[in-house]
Design a protein around this motif. Structure first.
Motif, PDB file in Angstrom:
ATOM      1  N   ILE A  76       3.598 -44.377  79.189  1.00 38.52           N
ATOM      2  CA  ILE A  76       3.712 -45.679  79.918  1.00 38.52           C
ATOM      3  C   ILE A  76       4.803 -46.737  78.939  1.00 38.52           C
ATOM      4  O   ILE A  76       5.548 -47.437  79.398  1.00 38.52           O
ATOM      5  CB  ILE A  76       2.324 -46.361  80.281  1.00 38.52           C
ATOM      6  N   MET A  77       4.646 -46.747  77.802  1.00 39.36           N
ATOM      7  CA  MET A  77       5.286 -47.577  76.994  1.00 39.36           C
ATOM      8  C   MET A  77       6.646 -47.176  77.137  1.00 39.36           C
ATOM      9  O   MET A  77       7.618 -48.041  77.098  1.00 39.36           O
ATOM     10  CB  MET A  77       4.775 -47.565  75.331  1.00 39.36           C
ATOM     11  N   ASN A  78       7.145 -46.009  76.807  1.00 40.98           N
ATOM     12  CA  ASN A  78       8.398 -45.575  77.034  1.00 40.98           C
ATOM     13  C   ASN A  78       9.123 -45.666  78.344  1.00 40.98           C
ATOM     14  O   ASN A  78      10.126 -46.171  78.537  1.00 40.98           O
ATOM     15  CB  ASN A  78       8.409 -44.017  76.815  1.00 40.98           C
ATOM     16  N   ILE A  79       8.231 -45.557  79.427  1.00 42.79           N
ATOM     17  CA  ILE A  79       8.741 -45.921  80.904  1.00 42.79           C
ATOM     18  C   ILE A  79       9.242 -47.102  80.789  1.00 42.79           C
ATOM     19  O   ILE A  79       9.880 -47.675  81.313  1.00 42.79           O
ATOM     20  CB  ILE A  79       7.653 -45.463  81.872  1.00 42.79           C
ATOM     21  N   MET A  80       8.320 -48.268  80.380  1.00 41.54           N
ATOM     22  CA  MET A  80       8.577 -49.487  80.517  1.00 41.54           C
ATOM     23  C   MET A  80       9.763 -50.236  79.736  1.00 41.54           C
ATOM     24  O   MET A  80      10.546 -50.858  80.258  1.00 41.54           O
ATOM     25  CB  MET A  80       7.370 -50.382  79.975  1.00 41.54           C
ATOM     26  N   LEU A  81       9.903 -49.584  78.543  1.00 37.77           N
ATOM     27  CA  LEU A  81      11.115 -49.745  77.854  1.00 37.77           C
ATOM     28  C   LEU A  81      12.200 -49.245  78.554  1.00 37.77           C
ATOM     29  O   LEU A  81      13.424 -49.826  78.557  1.00 37.77           O
ATOM     30  CB  LEU A  81      10.983 -49.024  76.448  1.00 37.77           C
ATOM     31  N   VAL A  82      12.259 -48.201  79.278  1.00 44.22           N
ATOM     32  CA  VAL A  82      13.497 -47.693  80.146  1.00 44.22           C
ATOM     33  C   VAL A  82      13.612 -48.652  81.233  1.00 44.22           C
ATOM     34  O   VAL A  82      14.977 -48.890  81.698  1.00 44.22           O
ATOM     35  CB  VAL A  82      13.304 -46.194  80.653  1.00 44.22           C
ATOM     36  N   SER A  83      12.464 -49.097  81.716  1.00 41.34           N
ATOM     37  CA  SER A  83      12.683 -50.069  82.980  1.00 41.34           C
ATOM     38  C   SER A  83      13.066 -51.137  82.483  1.00 41.34           C
ATOM     39  O   SER A  83      14.187 -51.730  83.207  1.00 41.34           O
ATOM     40  CB  SER A  83      11.233 -50.323  83.446  1.00 41.34           C
ATOM     41  N   VAL A  84      12.947 -51.774  81.446  1.00 40.07           N
ATOM     42  CA  VAL A  84      13.680 -52.931  81.014  1.00 40.07           C
ATOM     43  C   VAL A  84      15.074 -52.810  80.686  1.00 40.07           C
ATOM     44  O   VAL A  84      16.086 -53.834  81.150  1.00 40.07           O
ATOM     45  CB  VAL A  84      13.207 -53.542  79.476  1.00 40.07           C
ATOM     46  N   THR A  85      15.491 -51.643  80.290  1.00 37.92           N
ATOM     47  CA  THR A  85      17.158 -51.389  80.237  1.00 37.92           C
ATOM     48  C   THR A  85      17.711 -51.388  81.518  1.00 37.92           C
ATOM     49  O   THR A  85      18.802 -51.809  81.597  1.00 37.92           O
ATOM     50  CB  THR A  85      17.186 -49.840  79.459  1.00 37.92           C
ATOM     51  N   GLU A  86      17.108 -50.723  82.383  1.00 38.09           N
ATOM     52  CA  GLU A  86      17.608 -50.356  83.819  1.00 38.09           C
ATOM     53  C   GLU A  86      17.610 -51.822  84.632  1.00 38.09           C
ATOM     54  O   GLU A  86      18.407 -51.909  85.591  1.00 38.09           O
ATOM     55  CB  GLU A  86      16.749 -49.590  84.620  1.00 38.09           C
ATOM     56  N   ARG A  87      16.797 -52.601  84.363  1.00 30.24           N
ATOM     57  CA  ARG A  87      16.631 -54.079  85.013  1.00 30.24           C
ATOM     58  C   ARG A  87      17.234 -55.093  84.220  1.00 30.24           C
ATOM     59  O   ARG A  87      16.672 -56.419  84.454  1.00 30.24           O
ATOM     60  CB  ARG A  87      15.137 -54.077  85.457  1.00 30.24           C
ATOM     61  N   THR A  88      18.314 -54.900  83.237  1.00 28.22           N
ATOM     62  CA  THR A  88      18.867 -55.996  82.675  1.00 28.22           C
ATOM     63  C   THR A  88      19.421 -57.201  83.529  1.00 28.22           C
ATOM     64  O   THR A  88      19.417 -58.288  83.278  1.00 28.22           O
ATOM     65  CB  THR A  88      19.863 -55.531  81.575  1.00 28.22           C
ATOM     66  N   LYS A  89      19.884 -56.749  84.590  1.00 25.87           N
ATOM     67  CA  LYS A  89      20.642 -57.957  85.787  1.00 25.87           C
ATOM     68  C   LYS A  89      19.590 -58.612  86.238  1.00 25.87           C
ATOM     69  O   LYS A  89      19.555 -59.912  86.372  1.00 25.87           O
ATOM     70  CB  LYS A  89      21.214 -56.912  86.849  1.00 25.87           C
ATOM     71  N   GLU A  90      18.172 -58.075  86.564  1.00 19.98           N
ATOM     72  CA  GLU A  90      17.236 -58.721  87.340  1.00 19.98           C
ATOM     73  C   GLU A  90      16.430 -59.475  86.149  1.00 19.98           C
ATOM     74  O   GLU A  90      16.219 -60.943  86.575  1.00 19.98           O
ATOM     75  CB  GLU A  90      16.071 -57.849  87.711  1.00 19.98           C
ATOM     76  N   ILE A  91      16.644 -59.311  84.930  1.00 14.87           N
ATOM     77  CA  ILE A  91      16.033 -60.105  83.743  1.00 14.87           C
ATOM     78  C   ILE A  91      16.839 -61.189  83.655  1.00 14.87           C
ATOM     79  O   ILE A  91      16.510 -62.466  83.291  1.00 14.87           O
ATOM     80  CB  ILE A  91      15.808 -59.198  82.613  1.00 14.87           C
TER      81      ILE A  91
END
Length: 386
Positions: A302-317
């Motif tokens: 789950i930690m890895n998935i969330m890190l990937v999610s952060v990378t994919e959602r840089t525009k949203e962030i």
């Protein structure tokens, strides 16, 4: 920071990525279900063993020849295993105060034959009190008597498996005669079926005859393999052991002042139950720890998935930070998402583990609640780790 708003945003994020969220949950689901299943197997086995031992009487005592040298002790001379004699049994029987029933035991294995049929079984030489010690009932006929013991009568009671193998299922065998090692034994009773025990032994594959008959006619020996006793109550088991020990030490001329070791060992059923319970608790702990590693791996996933999610959602962030969101608020949002995935997966894991538990180990409501609470706690812990 609006927590409700963050929860709504996190729910939408999870819902918009259903497949990824499900795959993230899968590790938690399997991990929690494995913990419940493993602990259920351990606790279920423990309860079954305790039930099995209790069915033979919690106040049962077993006297065996030879000193108790422990599992790593030196192998004893064969003569040391021949220390229990008829005189020991008769004296215990005559002087018993805290012992309710007593039965010597001598065994012989071989083939029982009737007509053109045969089966491999074991003959137990006992006294009539053996059935009371083992809490065994007669289904048909009757047990042999003390008179049969005195006369070394060639009579016996048999288990259901022996009946089925030699005579056919449901046959009326009382009064018929089978042969064991060429010795004819007339059947006077049939034991009520007990089935297989937890060690895989068929408890109905037995023939029980007077111990005098087995000693003289079948085994050709003058010593017992053991002596089975039953204390008046479970609470008096230790006192009964002391009473029996005093009788045997006096009979075997073992002086308390000499420091000589006893040439016999007495074990109580309560002691065996305690030992087995301790062993199964250790096994359950090992199984739980082994299954718990899958939860750790799921948390890392789950930690890895969330890190990937952060990378994919840089525009949203970047957009959220542009409208005033702080780094802490964004971190809380991703933490809430990981908690939602972990807790939801944990709940599904609890349901999955409970269904398998119900199928194989139905009972013990208190333990079920404990396991469910433990599973939920583990799920939350893993989510916080992620």
């Amino acid at each position: 920071m609006n927590i409700l708003n963050l929860i709504k945003v996190s729910l939408n994020a999870v819902a918009n990525n259903k497949m990824r969220s499900f795959l993230s949950m899968l590790g938690i689901i399997i991990g929690v279900a494995a913990v419940i299943a493993m602990m259920s197997i351990g606790q279920g086995s423990k309860e079954n063993i305790r039930k099995e031992l209790a069915s033979m009487g919690t106040n049962m005592l077993t006297i065996r020849p030879g000193a108790d040298n422990g599992p790593g002790g030196v192998r004893q001379d064969p003569s040391a295993m021949q220390t229990l004699k008829v005189a020991d049994y008769k004296r215990i029987h005559a002087e018993r105060k805290l012992v309710k029933y007593v039965s010597p035991e001598v065994t012989a294995s071989g083939q029982a034959v009737y007509g053109n049929k045969n089966t491999t079984t074991t003959v137990y030489g006992e006294s009539p009190e053996y059935l009371d010690i083992k809490l065994w009932k007669i289904e048909k006929g009757m047990c042999f008597t003390e008179e049969d013991v005195r006369k070394s009568a060639k009579v016996c009671v048999v288990g259901k498996t022996v009946v089925d193998e030699l005579f056919g299922e449901g046959a009326d065998v009382v009064g018929r005669t089978l042969r064991f090692k060429s010795i004819p034994l007339r059947i006077v009773g049939v034991l009520k079926s007990k089935g297989y025990n937890n060690w895989g032994m068929d408890q109905d594959n037995v023939i029980i005859a007077p111990y005098t008959c087995v000693m003289k006619r079948i085994a050709s020996q003058n010593y017992f393999s053991s002596i089975n006793c039953s204390a008046l109550t479970e609470e008096l088991s230790d006192a009964a052991i002391d009473e029996i020990s005093a009788v045997l030490r006096q009979n075997h001329k073992i002086k308390d002042t000499s420091g000589d070791a006893d040439d016999f060992t007495i074990r109580s059923q309560a002691e065996m139950m305690q030992t087995m319970s301790s062993t199964m608790d250790s096994v359950t702990l090992i199984l739980g720890i082994a299954a718990g590693f899958s939860l750790l791996i799921a948390g890392i996933g789950i930690m890895n998935i969330m890190l990937v999610s952060v990378t994919e959602r840089t525009k949203e962030i970047g957009l959220r930070m542009a409208v005033g969101a702080t780094g802490f608020v964004i971190s809380v949002q991703f933490l809430i998402e990981s908690i939602l995935i972990s807790v939801t997966g944990g709940l599904f894991g609890v349901l999955l583990g409970s269904s398998s538990r119900t199928r194989f180990f139905l009972s013990w409501e208190c333990r079920r609640l404990f396991l469910h609470g433990l599973s939920f706690f583990l799920s939350v812990s893993v989510s916080l780790l992620a």
